[in-house]
Design an enzyme around this catalytic site. Structure first.
Site, PDB file in Angstrom:
ATOM      1  N   GLN A  69       0.902  -0.456  -0.049  1.00  0.00           N
ATOM      2  CA  GLN A  69      -0.248  -0.091  -0.214  1.00  0.00           C
ATOM      3  C   GLN A  69       0.309   1.005  -0.198  1.00  0.00           C
ATOM      4  O   GLN A  69       1.524   1.837  -0.575  1.00  0.00           O
ATOM      5  CB  GLN A  69      -0.706   0.165   1.117  1.00  0.00           C
ATOM      6  CG  GLN A  69      -2.374  -1.218   0.858  1.00  0.00           C
ATOM      7  CD  GLN A  69      -2.600  -1.069   1.786  1.00  0.00           C
ATOM      8  OE1 GLN A  69      -2.656  -1.012   3.009  1.00  0.00           O
ATOM      9  NE2 GLN A  69      -3.826  -2.135   2.113  1.00  0.00           N
ATOM     10  N   ASP A  70       1.368   1.629   1.006  1.00  0.00           N
ATOM     11  CA  ASP A  70       2.111   3.126   1.353  1.00  0.00           C
ATOM     12  C   ASP A  70       3.504   2.507   1.726  1.00  0.00           C
ATOM     13  O   ASP A  70       3.346   1.180   3.131  1.00  0.00           O
ATOM     14  CB  ASP A  70       1.769   4.153   1.880  1.00  0.00           C
ATOM     15  CG  ASP A  70       1.028   3.960   2.982  1.00  0.00           C
ATOM     16  OD1 ASP A  70       0.931   3.276   3.543  1.00  0.00           O
ATOM     17  OD2 ASP A  70       0.973   5.117   3.325  1.00  0.00           O
ATOM     18  N   PRO A  71       4.617   3.229   2.274  1.00  0.00           N
ATOM     19  CA  PRO A  71       5.450   2.956   3.272  1.00  0.00           C
ATOM     20  C   PRO A  71       5.676   3.095   4.426  1.00  0.00           C
ATOM     21  O   PRO A  71       4.502   3.232   4.882  1.00  0.00           O
ATOM     22  CB  PRO A  71       6.910   3.568   2.473  1.00  0.00           C
ATOM     23  CG  PRO A  71       6.631   4.359   1.291  1.00  0.00           C
ATOM     24  CD  PRO A  71       5.074   4.221   1.177  1.00  0.00           C
ATOM     25  N   VAL A 129       1.750   3.813  -3.278  1.00  0.00           N
ATOM     26  CA  VAL A 129       1.617   5.294  -2.752  1.00  0.00           C
ATOM     27  C   VAL A 129       3.544   4.782  -2.523  1.00  0.00           C
ATOM     28  O   VAL A 129       3.617   4.196  -1.676  1.00  0.00           O
ATOM     29  CB  VAL A 129       1.316   5.495  -2.040  1.00  0.00           C
ATOM     30  CG1 VAL A 129       1.613   7.011  -1.586  1.00  0.00           C
ATOM     31  CG2 VAL A 129      -0.005   5.724  -2.300  1.00  0.00           C
ATOM     32  N   PHE A 138      -1.313   6.652   5.047  1.00  0.00           N
ATOM     33  CA  PHE A 138      -1.345   7.305   3.746  1.00  0.00           C
ATOM     34  C   PHE A 138      -1.912   8.795   3.965  1.00  0.00           C
ATOM     35  O   PHE A 138      -2.492   9.040   2.437  1.00  0.00           O
ATOM     36  CB  PHE A 138      -2.840   6.842   4.161  1.00  0.00           C
ATOM     37  CG  PHE A 138      -3.327   5.359   4.755  1.00  0.00           C
ATOM     38  CD1 PHE A 138      -2.911   4.645   3.158  1.00  0.00           C
ATOM     39  CD2 PHE A 138      -3.538   4.666   5.750  1.00  0.00           C
ATOM     40  CE1 PHE A 138      -2.915   2.962   3.181  1.00  0.00           C
ATOM     41  CE2 PHE A 138      -3.664   3.336   5.389  1.00  0.00           C
ATOM     42  CZ  PHE A 138      -2.879   2.856   4.770  1.00  0.00           C
TER      43      PHE A 138
END
Length: 229
Positions: A69-71, A129, A138
């Site tokens: 998803q995101d880091p 992302v 997020f």
């Protein structure tokens, strides 16, 4: 920031695929946003690591795609590969669950969280992302990264064959909606997300690691060595 965000740093094979995307207006806006963010606050990963996934796994070398998803938003965790952390960093819960499933599936026990050796073997560890503000999951969503990584996935679907897409969680499935109309070209392995909130709803027991190697063997391609040094 300009030097850290140029297409020249990507392998030539990715440059050829993403050249048109890189020049789109939304990418100019994303670069401006990132320049501001990196100058005013703490952002992960470090600028030089934003594109580690693409640098590590050139377009023509991709055999498996694992979408995140995101880091990770914690200090020292994110280094540009989905689910991965640098050597010596405590394993995040999702990665602990990934390793738990790997051990159940293949009897392999990993203790280091750096997944670079997987990337070097053709496993594209791609987040949806690619950056995040420290401590704020997020926080960089909706700024353009999703469209850029959509383009990466689309290029793989359209211009490659026999790639194994590993979709953990609903977000990854949605990301690859186009993939479900191209199943004659690619393989799909889907399960719940490995996070503690979802892992018991279908991630544990998915046996994806052995299934990936089974599929690669059928294609007469080298299998992935999941054991980390």
């Amino acid at each position: 920031m300009q030097n850290a965000f140029t297409i020249d740093q990507l392998p030539l094979s990715w440059q050829e695929q993403l050249e048109n995307e890189w020049s789109q207006p939304y990418m100019h806006k994303l670069r401006e946003f990132l320049q501001t963010e990196y100058s005013r606050t703490t952002v992960y990963p470090a600028k030089d690591n934003i594109f580690t996934a693409l640098k590590s796994t050139p377009f023509d070398a991709v055999r498996v795609v694992v979408l995140g998803q995101d880091p990770y938003p914690g200090e020292g965790q994110a280094h540009g590969l989905s689910f991965s952390v640098p050597h010596g960093v405590r394993l995040p819960p999702s990665l602990m669950n990934i390793f738990r499933e790997l051990q159940t599936d293949l009897g392999i026990k990993n203790t280091t969280g750096c997944l670079q050796p997987w990337a070097d073997q053709g496993v594209l560890l791609l987040n949806t992302v690619l950056t995040v503000r420290a401590g704020a999951p997020f926080s960089h969503a909706g700024q353009g990264w999703e469209r850029f990584t959509d383009a990466i996935v689309t290029k793989l679907i359209e211009n490659r064959s026999h790639v194994i897409f590993v979709l953990w969680g609903n977000a990854a499935r949605k990301k690859c909606d186009l993939l479900f109309r191209s199943t004659h070209k690619h393989a799909i392995l889907a399960a719940a997300h490995p996070s503690p909130l979802a892992a018991h709803r279908g991630f544990f027991g998915c046996s994806h690691f052995s299934k990936i190697n089974y599929l690669l063997k059928k294609l007469e391609r080298p299998m992935i060595n999941w054991k980390l040094p």
